[in-house]
Write a protein that holds these residues in place. Sequence first.
Motif, PDB file in Angstrom:
ATOM      1  N   SER A  64       0.821  14.328  -4.081  1.00 17.54           N
ATOM      2  CA  SER A  64       0.784  14.076  -5.521  1.00 17.54           C
ATOM      3  C   SER A  64       2.157  14.369  -6.123  1.00 17.54           C
ATOM      4  N   GLY A  65       2.227  14.298  -7.443  1.00 16.50           N
ATOM      5  CA  GLY A  65       3.493  14.552  -8.126  1.00 16.50           C
ATOM      6  C   GLY A  65       4.069  15.924  -7.812  1.00 16.50           C
ATOM      7  N   THR A  66       3.189  16.896  -7.643  1.00 15.31           N
ATOM      8  CA  THR A  66       3.652  18.254  -7.347  1.00 15.31           C
ATOM      9  C   THR A  66       4.393  18.295  -6.008  1.00 15.31           C
ATOM     10  N   PHE A  91       4.448  22.069 -17.363  1.00 12.88           N
ATOM     11  CA  PHE A  91       4.960  21.465 -16.131  1.00 12.88           C
ATOM     12  C   PHE A  91       6.400  21.894 -15.857  1.00 12.88           C
ATOM     13  N   THR A 141       3.563  16.767 -19.934  1.00 12.74           N
ATOM     14  CA  THR A 141       2.216  16.268 -20.209  1.00 12.74           C
ATOM     15  C   THR A 141       1.355  17.314 -20.907  1.00 12.74           C
ATOM     16  N   ASP A 166      11.720  15.572 -13.557  1.00 12.07           N
ATOM     17  CA  ASP A 166      10.293  15.367 -13.306  1.00 12.07           C
ATOM     18  C   ASP A 166       9.859  14.231 -14.228  1.00 12.07           C
ATOM     19  N   VAL A 168       7.051  12.512 -13.766  1.00 14.12           N
ATOM     20  CA  VAL A 168       5.663  12.206 -13.382  1.00 14.12           C
ATOM     21  C   VAL A 168       4.931  11.508 -14.526  1.00 14.12           C
ATOM     22  N   GLN A 191      -0.157   7.911  -9.681  1.00 12.44           N
ATOM     23  CA  GLN A 191      -1.327   7.724 -10.558  1.00 12.44           C
ATOM     24  C   GLN A 191      -1.003   7.598 -12.038  1.00 12.44           C
TER      25      GLN A 191
HETATM   26  N1  PMP Z   1       4.708  16.953 -13.791  1.00 13.85           N
HETATM   27  C1  PMP Z   1       4.181  16.351 -14.839  1.00 13.85           C
HETATM   28  C2  PMP Z   1       5.020  16.100 -16.039  1.00 13.85           C
HETATM   29  C3  PMP Z   1       2.839  15.951 -14.810  1.00 13.85           C
HETATM   30  O1  PMP Z   1       2.287  15.332 -15.846  1.00 13.85           O
HETATM   31  C4  PMP Z   1       2.066  16.205 -13.664  1.00 13.85           C
HETATM   32  C5  PMP Z   1       0.614  15.808 -13.588  1.00 13.85           C
HETATM   33  N2  PMP Z   1      -0.097  15.852 -14.749  1.00 13.85           N
HETATM   34  C6  PMP Z   1       2.688  16.837 -12.593  1.00 13.85           C
HETATM   35  C7  PMP Z   1       4.005  17.190 -12.691  1.00 13.85           C
HETATM   36  C8  PMP Z   1       1.949  17.163 -11.354  1.00 13.85           C
HETATM   37  O2  PMP Z   1       1.533  15.977 -10.729  1.00 13.85           O
HETATM   38  P1  PMP Z   1       0.256  15.969  -9.778  1.00 13.85           P
HETATM   39  O3  PMP Z   1      -0.904  16.351 -10.600  1.00 13.85           O
HETATM   40  O4  PMP Z   1       0.211  14.525  -9.327  1.00 13.85           O
HETATM   41  O5  PMP Z   1       0.541  16.906  -8.670  1.00 13.85           O
END
Ligand code: PMP
Length: 384
Positions: A64-66, A91, A141, A166, A168, A191
Amino acid sequence: MADRRLLMIPGPIELEPDVLARLGEKTRSHLDPTFIDAFGRALGRVREVFLAGKDAQPFVIAGSGTLAMDMAVANVIEPGDAAVVVDTGWFSERMADILARWGADVTRVTAPVGDAPSLEAVEAAIKKARPKVVTITHVDTSTGVRAPVEPLARIAREHGALVIVDGVCSIGGEELRQDAWGVDLALTGSQKALGVPPGLAVLVASARAMQAFRARKSRVASMYLDFGQWLPVMEAYEARKPYYFATPAVNLVAALDTSLAKIAAEGVEARFARHAKMAGAFRAAWKAMELRLLPVRDELAANTLSAVWYPEGVDASLVGKIGAEGAVVAGGLHPEAKTKYFRVGHMGAIAPNDVVAVVGAVERALAAAGVSRSGLSAASAALR
Ligand code: PMP
């Protein structure tokens, strides 16, 4: 009856039918020529969506983004390196945590919820810490705050730091020009505004970032995150050859290929403009409904989501009421204000119909909570 509710959280999002259809196609071998072609094409298009340099290196890996955040940090930080985090919310703090876990000496430049630290404050912190890396959350976010990446990256670069963004909750929706703005590591998850189900970490490293990686004294402590493991994979597929390090998420990569083709057909500039227009219509509606946004100034308000304070007398049960009216939205996330606001994602294939449907659902939910407000005609006017 089919579920007709709109998925309007800040990711995962409503997806295009052909992206989902592609996801459901037969799973191919990662050595199958059609998969090699799809992966190679997708990598090239990732570079285009990020507006990255021709010499920048895309990485697409399962996660995922993390994971993308972890990967960016793991490859350029060695224990004891200094890092400055431009902190615009929850975040950004996750990024600070990741940096600390990889041994960085972290300085956070903070601001009250809904605000971003000033350029002067960031520059002062950079002068003091002399960081190897400066991190920016393009859109946090948790607050809906969009940080001014271009001037922040310029300042970081003037002081010789690498810039991690970041993206994301921004890339594919908000204007981000990786090459022109001097961003060294830009990253997202599949996503969000890229319009694919969750499961892919997408990262682009500038030539400078790759040099910094190559100049490391120690090897990356995580095998899965190591650019050195993935570089031959990405280079091979882009040259339309197979290469194995760890099994790629073949169905998701195929779905990414379809979504990136759609983004290319729309054009990134047109996509930025569409997100700005849809966000503008949402903002017009919130204003007409006398609902305040978390971002304290207009220029800080993201185009990919709205973070909206509940009006007087309304609590977090509004989220469920909006859902019952047909739009699945999210509650608050920032620990300091969690129960006091809700969030609406507006990225990806977002279109006027979605705006009108969501504003209508919020209107009806507010009415059910005893607050009579109207935003539909303001939204329509903004969309005209
Ligand atoms: N950074 C930001 C700005 C995000 O919005 C998110 C997910 N909401 C993340 C990192 C983490 O991404 P993930 O949930 O896909 O791990």
